[in-house]
Design a protein around this motif. Sequence first.
Motif, PDB file in Angstrom:
ATOM      1  N   SER A 102       0.830  -1.215   0.000  1.00  0.00           N
ATOM      2  CA  SER A 102       0.000   0.000   0.000  1.00  0.00           C
ATOM      3  C   SER A 102       0.859   1.257   0.000  1.00  0.00           C
ATOM      4  O   SER A 102       0.574   2.227  -0.717  1.00  0.00           O
ATOM      5  N   ILE A 103       1.920   1.218   0.804  1.00  0.00           N
ATOM      6  CA  ILE A 103       2.818   2.383   0.873  1.00  0.00           C
ATOM      7  C   ILE A 103       3.480   2.636  -0.477  1.00  0.00           C
ATOM      8  O   ILE A 103       3.551   3.772  -0.959  1.00  0.00           O
ATOM      9  N   LEU A 104       3.960   1.567  -1.125  1.00  0.00           N
ATOM     10  CA  LEU A 104       4.590   1.718  -2.437  1.00  0.00           C
ATOM     11  C   LEU A 104       3.599   2.244  -3.472  1.00  0.00           C
ATOM     12  O   LEU A 104       3.944   3.085  -4.311  1.00  0.00           O
ATOM     13  N   SER A 105       2.365   1.746  -3.393  1.00  0.00           N
ATOM     14  CA  SER A 105       1.340   2.219  -4.324  1.00  0.00           C
ATOM     15  C   SER A 105       1.049   3.703  -4.119  1.00  0.00           C
ATOM     16  O   SER A 105       0.927   4.475  -5.077  1.00  0.00           O
ATOM     17  N   LEU A 106       0.954   4.127  -2.860  1.00  0.00           N
ATOM     18  CA  LEU A 106       0.719   5.540  -2.563  1.00  0.00           C
ATOM     19  C   LEU A 106       1.887   6.404  -3.011  1.00  0.00           C
ATOM     20  O   LEU A 106       1.683   7.524  -3.512  1.00  0.00           O
ATOM     21  N   GLN A 107       3.098   5.897  -2.839  1.00  0.00           N
ATOM     22  CA  GLN A 107       4.273   6.656  -3.279  1.00  0.00           C
ATOM     23  C   GLN A 107       4.275   6.841  -4.789  1.00  0.00           C
ATOM     24  O   GLN A 107       4.581   7.924  -5.290  1.00  0.00           O
ATOM     25  N   ARG A 108       3.911   5.757  -5.523  1.00  0.00           N
ATOM     26  CA  ARG A 108       3.829   5.876  -6.984  1.00  0.00           C
ATOM     27  C   ARG A 108       2.743   6.866  -7.394  1.00  0.00           C
ATOM     28  O   ARG A 108       2.928   7.678  -8.306  1.00  0.00           O
ATOM     29  N   GLU A 109       1.594   6.831  -6.716  1.00  0.00           N
ATOM     30  CA  GLU A 109       0.503   7.751  -7.024  1.00  0.00           C
ATOM     31  C   GLU A 109       0.893   9.197  -6.715  1.00  0.00           C
ATOM     32  O   GLU A 109       0.579  10.125  -7.480  1.00  0.00           O
ATOM     33  N   ASN A 110       1.625   9.392  -5.611  1.00  0.00           N
ATOM     34  CA  ASN A 110       2.092  10.733  -5.257  1.00  0.00           C
ATOM     35  C   ASN A 110       3.059  11.285  -6.298  1.00  0.00           C
ATOM     36  O   ASN A 110       2.995  12.468  -6.661  1.00  0.00           O
ATOM     37  N   ARG A 111       3.956  10.400  -6.777  1.00  0.00           N
ATOM     38  CA  ARG A 111       4.904  10.850  -7.818  1.00  0.00           C
ATOM     39  C   ARG A 111       4.161  11.216  -9.089  1.00  0.00           C
ATOM     40  O   ARG A 111       4.496  12.207  -9.757  1.00  0.00           O
ATOM     41  N   LYS A 112       3.144  10.426  -9.434  1.00  0.00           N
ATOM     42  CA  LYS A 112       2.352  10.717 -10.626  1.00  0.00           C
ATOM     43  C   LYS A 112       1.632  12.058 -10.488  1.00  0.00           C
ATOM     44  O   LYS A 112       1.635  12.897 -11.409  1.00  0.00           O
ATOM     45  N   LEU A 113       1.010  12.268  -9.314  1.00  0.00           N
ATOM     46  CA  LEU A 113       0.309  13.534  -9.072  1.00  0.00           C
ATOM     47  C   LEU A 113       1.279  14.710  -9.056  1.00  0.00           C
ATOM     48  O   LEU A 113       0.958  15.800  -9.546  1.00  0.00           O
ATOM     49  N   GLN A 114       2.468  14.488  -8.502  1.00  0.00           N
ATOM     50  CA  GLN A 114       3.478  15.540  -8.469  1.00  0.00           C
ATOM     51  C   GLN A 114       3.908  15.929  -9.877  1.00  0.00           C
ATOM     52  O   GLN A 114       4.047  17.112 -10.199  1.00  0.00           O
ATOM     53  N   ASP A 115       4.086  14.912 -10.744  1.00  0.00           N
ATOM     54  CA  ASP A 115       4.455  15.184 -12.140  1.00  0.00           C
ATOM     55  C   ASP A 115       3.344  15.948 -12.850  1.00  0.00           C
ATOM     56  O   ASP A 115       3.601  16.890 -13.616  1.00  0.00           O
ATOM     57  N   GLU A 116       2.086  15.538 -12.590  1.00  0.00           N
ATOM     58  CA  GLU A 116       0.956  16.250 -13.211  1.00  0.00           C
ATOM     59  C   GLU A 116       0.879  17.686 -12.721  1.00  0.00           C
ATOM     60  O   GLU A 116       0.606  18.609 -13.493  1.00  0.00           O
ATOM     61  N   LEU A 117       1.126  17.882 -11.427  1.00  0.00           N
ATOM     62  CA  LEU A 117       1.091  19.234 -10.868  1.00  0.00           C
ATOM     63  C   LEU A 117       2.176  20.111 -11.482  1.00  0.00           C
ATOM     64  O   LEU A 117       1.925  21.264 -11.847  1.00  0.00           O
ATOM     65  N   GLU A 118       3.374  19.557 -11.621  1.00  0.00           N
ATOM     66  CA  GLU A 118       4.464  20.319 -12.226  1.00  0.00           C
ATOM     67  C   GLU A 118       4.145  20.674 -13.671  1.00  0.00           C
ATOM     68  O   GLU A 118       4.413  21.788 -14.129  1.00  0.00           O
ATOM     69  N   GLY A 119       3.546  19.722 -14.405  1.00  0.00           N
ATOM     70  CA  GLY A 119       3.158  20.009 -15.789  1.00  0.00           C
ATOM     71  C   GLY A 119       2.101  21.098 -15.867  1.00  0.00           C
ATOM     72  O   GLY A 119       2.157  21.983 -16.725  1.00  0.00           O
ATOM     73  N   THR A 120       1.124  21.025 -14.946  1.00  0.00           N
ATOM     74  CA  THR A 120       0.070  22.044 -14.915  1.00  0.00           C
ATOM     75  C   THR A 120       0.644  23.419 -14.584  1.00  0.00           C
ATOM     76  O   THR A 120       0.275  24.433 -15.196  1.00  0.00           O
ATOM     77  N   LEU A 121       1.563  23.465 -13.617  1.00  0.00           N
ATOM     78  CA  LEU A 121       2.181  24.739 -13.240  1.00  0.00           C
ATOM     79  C   LEU A 121       2.967  25.327 -14.405  1.00  0.00           C
ATOM     80  O   LEU A 121       2.946  26.548 -14.630  1.00  0.00           O
ATOM     81  N   LYS A 122       3.669  24.482 -15.160  1.00  0.00           N
ATOM     82  CA  LYS A 122       4.409  24.969 -16.324  1.00  0.00           C
ATOM     83  C   LYS A 122       3.457  25.554 -17.363  1.00  0.00           C
ATOM     84  O   LYS A 122       3.733  26.598 -17.956  1.00  0.00           O
ATOM     85  N   SER A 123       2.328  24.874 -17.570  1.00  0.00           N
ATOM     86  CA  SER A 123       1.335  25.372 -18.529  1.00  0.00           C
ATOM     87  C   SER A 123       0.754  26.708 -18.073  1.00  0.00           C
ATOM     88  O   SER A 123       0.587  27.639 -18.871  1.00  0.00           O
ATOM     89  N   VAL A 124       0.452  26.796 -16.767  1.00  0.00           N
ATOM     90  CA  VAL A 124      -0.090  28.047 -16.223  1.00  0.00           C
ATOM     91  C   VAL A 124       0.927  29.178 -16.358  1.00  0.00           C
ATOM     92  O   VAL A 124       0.578  30.305 -16.756  1.00  0.00           O
ATOM     93  N   ASN A 125       2.186  28.895 -16.032  1.00  0.00           N
ATOM     94  CA  ASN A 125       3.227  29.923 -16.157  1.00  0.00           C
ATOM     95  C   ASN A 125       3.380  30.381 -17.604  1.00  0.00           C
ATOM     96  O   ASN A 125       3.579  31.575 -17.876  1.00  0.00           O
ATOM     97  N   LYS A 126       3.284  29.433 -18.530  1.00  0.00           N
ATOM     98  CA  LYS A 126       3.391  29.782 -19.947  1.00  0.00           C
ATOM     99  C   LYS A 126       2.227  30.673 -20.373  1.00  0.00           C
ATOM    100  O   LYS A 126       2.409  31.677 -21.074  1.00  0.00           O
ATOM    101  N   MET A 127       1.011  30.305 -19.924  1.00  0.00           N
ATOM    102  CA  MET A 127      -0.164  31.111 -20.260  1.00  0.00           C
ATOM    103  C   MET A 127      -0.076  32.499 -19.641  1.00  0.00           C
ATOM    104  O   MET A 127      -0.412  33.505 -20.291  1.00  0.00           O
ATOM    105  N   GLU A 128       0.390  32.571 -18.386  1.00  0.00           N
ATOM    106  CA  GLU A 128       0.537  33.872 -17.740  1.00  0.00           C
ATOM    107  C   GLU A 128       1.545  34.739 -18.477  1.00  0.00           C
ATOM    108  O   GLU A 128       1.351  35.941 -18.638  1.00  0.00           O
TER     109      GLU A 128
END
Length: 231
Positions: A49-75
């Motif tokens: 369960s811990i490993l699964s949560l860690q993988r999900e957190n990394r995935k969400l972190q990557d998505e968040l970073e991608g979203t922030l880059k898109s927002v910064n580009k739009m701004e």
Amino acid sequence: MKVRGKYVIYSLVLLVTGFMISFSYQIANEEDQRPTNDQWRREDQLRTSILSLQRENRKLQDELEGTLKSVNKMESQLANQEKKSFNMVEEAKKLRKVVGEVPVQGQGIRVSLEDSSYIPASENPNDYIVHEEHIRMVIHELYVTGAEAIAINGQRISHTSNINCVGPVVNVDGVKHPAPFVITAIGDSDVFWSSLNLSGSITDQLVDDGVEVRMEKEADVEIPPHIAREG
């Protein structure tokens, strides 16, 4: 000697017995601490369960970073568009001022040109009056030194205005103006003043031509929009 030998034997028996008891206790204690199958299973599930949560957190972190880059580009794009729009608006304002579509107000200078008050009897009176070229000389000098707007006797002129003499008056874009001819300009009054009062400047030429020149710095000059008129 026999008694002492018994003691030795008893001591050895007690020592071995104590060792066996101690060893048995240690084995029993280790067995008590050894996890059962259920404990292993729960721990394995927890690790999974811990490993699964860690993988999900990394995935969400990557998505968040991608979203922030898109927002910064739009701004950044929006900021550039706003800057371009602001520059276009400012440029349009400047152009409207240059072509005379809007009134202009600010510091500047007032230059008054009058016919000579003294005309020798033997001289031609036309040599002692203000001509169109005198007015054009002043206007050209004011434009060269940064005038934002210029008017003659309160009438706004443009770079293409038609100025010509008609007897004792001057025709400006179809409107006749008698002397004195008051030229007002908006801009840096100190620059205007220095330029017009240089040794050998147009002011000296005007005086040599018999034109009376008066100049005043103005803290607040207002010039109306340019109105196209038929000649």
